[in-house]
Design a protein around this motif. Structure first.
Motif: not given
Length: 677
Positions: A248, A244, A124
């Motif tokens: 993303t 994360g 992350a």
């Protein structure tokens, strides 16, 4: 302040107090469960957002959750080492994981910490760093794309402003996430250190202070340490996973669950391959029954997905027709037809490459620069220029409309250059004779092979995009006073109010309404005077607005206040100015024929005198034009306004200045006198 907002502030203060105040075991259990609940909520929200900015508070929330978790770690560590008891939640988690083997439970816990630190947290952190860098690098390109859409008329000013704000917010968000991910990494490291401290010092405290045996101390403090670690590391794992997911996550119309299912299962045939592979694994020592069940489930899923794709949901045509009919009958559709673009640029089909970026056209970029240039020169924000092709025009023809009225037109030859001679036209140069559209100068369209020859002969050679850009610029300058309405004036006033609130309040809405201010500014623009220096203009309106609300007189006072700007606009490089002065006889004639009424003042001159004054000015200005000098008439302040009103109908291009509008250090050279026989 709302109770909900206040609770967040109080919560932050209590988190800090937890670092220093010992807490009983029961309260610790409640806080640990609250921590786990908050972490679950965070990861669920992260999975259901459609784009990162939907959870823009996440970086700050991540810091607060990390601080809360660390404060709980400090409190549980204090309780474990001082009392050997950290509450029922810690005891339950420790006993459940360790069972009868403390070593196995401790190893499981260490593996969980390593997964959180090395896999999720490090990943992350890296993604956040790359996303922040790419977001900053992409900002200029995104801004240019927005400007291009704005100038093409695809979006409005408000939509462009919203998109620019979104781009800035995205850059700020990814930058904040890059920093916030460091807190997650630090939290994971702190968790490992706290575990080691709890085990080692716990055994020392247990054996020395509490009189436990070595085995009893190891069993007790390992169980408590693992329980404490699990209660804090599981929420940490959830928050790291949410980090994360957020960094993303790309923009989408659906949440994460819908996107995963739609995109993962978009190729049903691939599920047959997966099913066959799993089925074949059943012929190895792996359980045949288990692999067959899983393979059958995959094959059945593939069949259902294919069936759904073959029979999509088709809307009822009758419902579509009814909907379209209802929309066409709605009054909004008729009202939208009344919208009129402030500036429209239309061109024939042969000029499409001029505006098509795929064919090398840069007209959109040039218009962006024109709007910026005119904002600096005139002090107003030019509206969006709507660009469109029009098959009713000749292939090489273009025209410019302002508020629905055609104000200029011209023709371009894209495969030619426009050559303009500084003096008399050279007939030896082959080309198509025409006139330069912006200033009406004689010119020729020449082929590219004659470009160098024309330049050597003293011609000014210009490409078609520059020709049309110059034409658009000059036309907009000429009609800037038409484009400045009350709404645009209100925007200028609001912008000025951010820096000069008291000055604005002294002018509007009393003694001058926005309409009065708009008329003054339009008067200045009509004569080519920039209104960019709004503070000076409003200072003057504040001084004289209480005396009169006549926009003609107020504009004269403003012009005198802008004397330095006006002088710089017309003076030569050697600080000299060639002018045509007005004789005393003409000045007296004009002054005696000024009529003043309750609605304002105007010049009531007989037609014969008007004709004589105009003819005299025309003769003098023609002499100046032969010398390539700007035609400037200089007169007294008392008659300047009325003389300009007279010339606007016959010689609008002539500049009329008063003595009070020139700086004392300017060398004025009189090259003619306006007189009447």
């Amino acid at each position: 302040m709302k109770a909900r907002d206040l609770s967040v502030l109080v919560g932050v203060i209590l988190i800090v107090l937890m670092l220093v105040i010992p807490l009983p075991g029961g309260l610790l259990s409640v806080l640990l469960l609250i921590n786990m609940s908050l972490s679950l909520i965070v990861i669920l929200v992260a999975m259901n957002t459609k784009e990162p900015l939907d959870f823009a508070v996440f970086p700050t929330l991540l810091l607060l959750l990390t601080l809360f978790r660390l404060s709980l770690n400090v409190s549980t560590t204090r309780a474990i080492l001082s009392r050997g008891d950290a509450g029922g939640v810690v005891e339950t988690f420790g006993s459940f994981v360790i069972g009868d083997n403390p070593l196995v439970g401790f190893v499981v816990f260490i593996i969980l910490v390593i997964i959180n630190f090395i896999v999720i947290t490090k990943g992350a952190e890296r993604v956040s760093e790359v996303a922040a860098r790419f977001s900053l690098d992409a900002m200029p390109g995104k801004q240019m794309s927005i400007d291009a859409d704005l100038n093409a008329g695809l979006i409005s000013e408000n939509e462009a402003k919203a998109r620019r704000e979104k781009v800035e917010r995205e850059a700020d968000f990814h930058g904040a996430m890059d920093g916030a991910s460091k807190f997650v990494k630090g939290d994971a490291i702190a968790g490992i250190i706290i575990v080691i401290v709890n085990v080692l010092f716990g055994m020392v405290v247990g054996m020395i202070q509490m009189g436990m045996s070595f085995g009893e101390a190891v069993n007790t403090f390992t169980r408590l340490t693992v329980g404490d670690g699990l209660v804090t590391q599981i929420p940490a794992l959830l928050v790291s996973t949410a980090t994360g997911i957020v960094v993303t996550r790309s923009s989408s119309k659906d949440n994460l669950g819908a996107d995963v299912m739609n995109q993962l299962l978009q190729y049903p045939k691939l599920l047959y391959i997966a099913a066959a592979t799993i089925f074949l694994l059943g012929f190895t020592p792996i359980n045949f029954f288990l692999t067959t069940v899983i393979a059958a489930f995959l094959a059945l899923s593939a069949y259902m997905l294919q069936k759904q794709a073959i029979e999509p949901d088709v809307p009822d045509p009758e419902e579509e027709v009814e909907t379209e009919s209802t929309e066409m009958k709605s009054p909004e559709n008729v009202i939208n037809l009344l919208n009129m673009d402030p500036i429209e640029f239309e061109f024939g089909y042969a000029l499409i490459p001029l505006a098509d970026a795929n064919q090398g056209g840069d007209l959109l970029d040039r218009i962006v620069m024109i709007r910026r240039q005119l904002a600096l020169e005139l002090g107003i924000v030019i509206p969006v220029v709507r660009i469109r092709d029009n098959i009713q025009l000749n292939p090489n023809e273009y025209r410019l409309k302002i508020k629905g009225n055609e104000v200029a037109k011209g023709e371009l030859l894209l495969d030619h250059y426009l050559a303009m001679a500084p003096g008399m036209m050279d007939d030896d140069l082959e080309g198509i004779e025409t006139k330069e559209p912006a200033f009406g100068l004689p010119a020729k369209w020449i082929g590219e092979e004659l470009k160098d020859e024309a330049e050597l002969s003293g011609y000014t050679v210009v490409d078609p995009p520059s020709v049309v850009s110059t034409h658009i610029t000059e036309v907009i300058k000429k009609h800037a006073h038409v484009l400045l309405g009350r709404q645009e004036t209100k925007q200028l006033i609001d912008h000025l109010k951010e820096s000069y609130p008291i000055l604005v309040e002294e002018v509007t809405p009393e003694p001058l309404a926005i309409g009065d201010v708009q008329k003054v500014l339009a008067k200045l623009l009509r004569e080519g005077i920039s209104i960019r220096n709004l503070p000076v203009i409003f200072e003057t309106l504040a001084d004289f607005g209480k005396m009169t609300n006549d926009p003609e007189l107020l504009a004269e006072y403003v012009r005198q206040a802008l004397s330095k700007q006006i002088t710089k606009q017309y003076v030569n490089e050697d600080q000299s100015l060639k002018v045509v002065t007005v004789s005393g006889k003409v000045e007296k004639l004009i002054a005696e024929n000024i009529k003043r009424t309750e609605h304002g003042s105007f010049l009531a001159l007989d037609p014969d005198s008007q004709q004589k004054i105009i003819q005299s000015i025309q003769q003098e200005t023609e002499k100046l034009s032969l010398q390539e000098e700007t035609a400037i008439i200089l007169c007294s302040p008392a008659i300047r306004m009325y003389l300009k009103q007279l010339l606007d109908r016959f010689l609008p291009q002539v500049v009329v200045l008063s003595y009070n509008e020139l700086e004392p250090d300017v060398e004025v050279q009189s090259v003619g006198v306006v007189n009447v026989a």
